[in-house]
Design a protein around this motif. Structure first.
Motif, PDB file in Angstrom:
ATOM      1  N   ILE A 133      -2.983   9.108  -6.030  1.00  0.00           N
ATOM      2  CA  ILE A 133      -1.680   8.629  -6.488  1.00  0.00           C
ATOM      3  C   ILE A 133      -1.870   7.803  -7.764  1.00  0.00           C
ATOM      4  O   ILE A 133      -2.440   6.718  -7.742  1.00  0.00           O
ATOM      5  CB  ILE A 133      -0.971   7.794  -5.401  1.00  0.00           C
ATOM      6  CG1 ILE A 133      -0.819   8.629  -4.133  1.00  0.00           C
ATOM      7  CG2 ILE A 133       0.380   7.300  -5.910  1.00  0.00           C
ATOM      8  CD1 ILE A 133      -0.304   7.862  -2.941  1.00  0.00           C
ATOM      9  N   ASN A 135       0.858  -1.186   0.000  1.00  0.00           N
ATOM     10  CA  ASN A 135       0.000   0.000   0.000  1.00  0.00           C
ATOM     11  C   ASN A 135       0.898   1.241   0.000  1.00  0.00           C
ATOM     12  O   ASN A 135       1.692   1.434   0.910  1.00  0.00           O
ATOM     13  CB  ASN A 135      -0.905  -0.025   1.230  1.00  0.00           C
ATOM     14  CG  ASN A 135      -1.866   1.127   1.292  1.00  0.00           C
ATOM     15  OD1 ASN A 135      -2.031   1.728   2.339  1.00  0.00           O
ATOM     16  ND2 ASN A 135      -2.517   1.455   0.203  1.00  0.00           N
ATOM     17  N   ILE A 136       0.757   2.070  -1.036  1.00  0.00           N
ATOM     18  CA  ILE A 136       1.691   3.173  -1.252  1.00  0.00           C
ATOM     19  C   ILE A 136       1.099   4.516  -0.845  1.00  0.00           C
ATOM     20  O   ILE A 136       0.075   4.942  -1.381  1.00  0.00           O
ATOM     21  CB  ILE A 136       2.146   3.209  -2.728  1.00  0.00           C
ATOM     22  CG1 ILE A 136       2.801   1.874  -3.101  1.00  0.00           C
ATOM     23  CG2 ILE A 136       3.091   4.386  -2.976  1.00  0.00           C
ATOM     24  CD1 ILE A 136       3.126   1.734  -4.580  1.00  0.00           C
ATOM     25  N   PRO A 195       3.578  10.308  -6.503  1.00  0.00           N
ATOM     26  CA  PRO A 195       3.595   9.489  -7.718  1.00  0.00           C
ATOM     27  C   PRO A 195       4.998   9.221  -8.271  1.00  0.00           C
ATOM     28  O   PRO A 195       5.254   8.127  -8.782  1.00  0.00           O
ATOM     29  CB  PRO A 195       2.756  10.310  -8.704  1.00  0.00           C
ATOM     30  CG  PRO A 195       1.797  11.054  -7.832  1.00  0.00           C
ATOM     31  CD  PRO A 195       2.590  11.397  -6.592  1.00  0.00           C
ATOM     32  N   VAL A 248       6.482   5.914  -7.106  1.00  0.00           N
ATOM     33  CA  VAL A 248       5.795   4.649  -7.383  1.00  0.00           C
ATOM     34  C   VAL A 248       6.609   3.698  -8.267  1.00  0.00           C
ATOM     35  O   VAL A 248       6.700   2.501  -7.956  1.00  0.00           O
ATOM     36  CB  VAL A 248       4.378   4.898  -7.944  1.00  0.00           C
ATOM     37  CG1 VAL A 248       3.701   3.594  -8.337  1.00  0.00           C
ATOM     38  CG2 VAL A 248       3.531   5.648  -6.914  1.00  0.00           C
ATOM     39  N   GLU A 283      -5.439   1.382  -8.046  1.00  0.00           N
ATOM     40  CA  GLU A 283      -4.940   2.760  -8.122  1.00  0.00           C
ATOM     41  C   GLU A 283      -5.981   3.750  -7.613  1.00  0.00           C
ATOM     42  O   GLU A 283      -7.177   3.606  -7.875  1.00  0.00           O
ATOM     43  CB  GLU A 283      -4.603   3.063  -9.581  1.00  0.00           C
ATOM     44  CG  GLU A 283      -3.904   4.365  -9.811  1.00  0.00           C
ATOM     45  CD  GLU A 283      -3.439   4.461 -11.260  1.00  0.00           C
ATOM     46  OE1 GLU A 283      -2.265   4.802 -11.456  1.00  0.00           O
ATOM     47  OE2 GLU A 283      -4.226   4.195 -12.184  1.00  0.00           O
ATOM     48  N   ASN A 284      -5.481   4.751  -6.864  1.00  0.00           N
ATOM     49  CA  ASN A 284      -6.319   5.874  -6.456  1.00  0.00           C
ATOM     50  C   ASN A 284      -7.505   5.433  -5.603  1.00  0.00           C
ATOM     51  O   ASN A 284      -8.617   5.900  -5.778  1.00  0.00           O
ATOM     52  CB  ASN A 284      -6.796   6.643  -7.695  1.00  0.00           C
ATOM     53  CG  ASN A 284      -7.529   7.912  -7.351  1.00  0.00           C
ATOM     54  OD1 ASN A 284      -7.177   8.628  -6.430  1.00  0.00           O
ATOM     55  ND2 ASN A 284      -8.577   8.196  -8.095  1.00  0.00           N
ATOM     56  N   LYS A 335       2.000   1.381 -13.242  1.00  0.00           N
ATOM     57  CA  LYS A 335       0.859   0.463 -13.293  1.00  0.00           C
ATOM     58  C   LYS A 335       1.075  -0.585 -14.386  1.00  0.00           C
ATOM     59  O   LYS A 335       0.898  -1.784 -14.152  1.00  0.00           O
ATOM     60  CB  LYS A 335      -0.431   1.243 -13.545  1.00  0.00           C
ATOM     61  CG  LYS A 335      -1.645   0.366 -13.669  1.00  0.00           C
ATOM     62  CD  LYS A 335      -2.889   1.205 -13.925  1.00  0.00           C
ATOM     63  CE  LYS A 335      -4.101   0.304 -14.062  1.00  0.00           C
ATOM     64  NZ  LYS A 335      -5.325   1.044 -14.299  1.00  0.00           N
ATOM     65  N   THR A 384      -2.245   1.919  -4.675  1.00  0.00           N
ATOM     66  CA  THR A 384      -1.897   3.320  -4.405  1.00  0.00           C
ATOM     67  C   THR A 384      -3.095   4.031  -3.793  1.00  0.00           C
ATOM     68  O   THR A 384      -4.239   3.817  -4.197  1.00  0.00           O
ATOM     69  CB  THR A 384      -1.426   4.074  -5.662  1.00  0.00           C
ATOM     70  OG1 THR A 384      -2.495   4.223  -6.584  1.00  0.00           O
ATOM     71  CG2 THR A 384      -0.246   3.370  -6.319  1.00  0.00           C
ATOM     72  N   GLN A 385      -2.812   4.857  -2.819  1.00  0.00           N
ATOM     73  CA  GLN A 385      -3.855   5.592  -2.108  1.00  0.00           C
ATOM     74  C   GLN A 385      -4.473   6.681  -2.993  1.00  0.00           C
ATOM     75  O   GLN A 385      -3.996   6.949  -4.094  1.00  0.00           O
ATOM     76  CB  GLN A 385      -3.284   6.198  -0.829  1.00  0.00           C
ATOM     77  CG  GLN A 385      -3.125   5.203   0.301  1.00  0.00           C
ATOM     78  CD  GLN A 385      -4.424   4.616   0.799  1.00  0.00           C
ATOM     79  OE1 GLN A 385      -4.584   3.394   0.833  1.00  0.00           O
ATOM     80  NE2 GLN A 385      -5.371   5.427   1.198  1.00  0.00           N
TER      81      GLN A 385
END
Length: 133
Positions: free
Chosen positions: A103, A72-73, A77, A80, A121-122, A109, A99-100
């Motif tokens: 991000i 979990n990032i 960005p 990443v 993502e996001n 990706k 990614t939170q």
């Protein structure tokens, strides 16, 4: 696989960018997930070797000795791609890179998916967990 399935199946989460500040999202969300039955480890070079709120911290993903399912990032960005590269090299590879909120990194990706990771993502772990309980 949707986020509900991911959160039901995978219980070991490395929080990259974990903070010892309880006012930071990375801390609040990690503690929330820990308190809801997930095994959480923190990744932050400044916290290496410390235990914060019951969460053991490592400097880098590559130093974690236990099985990780989700990376979990909580980093900008620009960080990443390096995190994805580090995850690819892990002997015991995680299944998910997450990614939170806010991000995005399209190249990271693509690289993660080409290397067999599920890439979320996001999305916020906390929000997804609350929505899918």
């Amino acid at each position: 696989m949707d986020t509900k399935e991911i959160l039901e199946k995978y219980r070991n989460i490395a929080v990259v960018g974990f903070s010892d500040n309880p006012e930071k999202d990375s801390n609040r969300i990690a503690v929330y997930m820990k308190n809801n039955g997930y095994n959480i480890v923190g990744v932050n070079p400044k916290l290496d070797g410390k235990v914060v709120d019951g969460i053991k911290c490592y400097a880098y993903l590559s130093e974690i000795t236990e099985k990780i399912d989700i990376v979990n990032i909580f980093r900008l960005p620009i960080a990443v791609p390096g995190i994805v590269e580090e995850a690819i090299k892990l002997e015991t590879r995680p299944e998910i890179i997450w990614t939170q909120l806010g991000i995005f990194h399209e190249e990271a990706k693509k690289k993660a998916e080409e290397n067999g990771f599920i890439f979320v993502e996001n999305k916020c772990l906390y929000i997804e967990h609350k929505l899918n309980r």
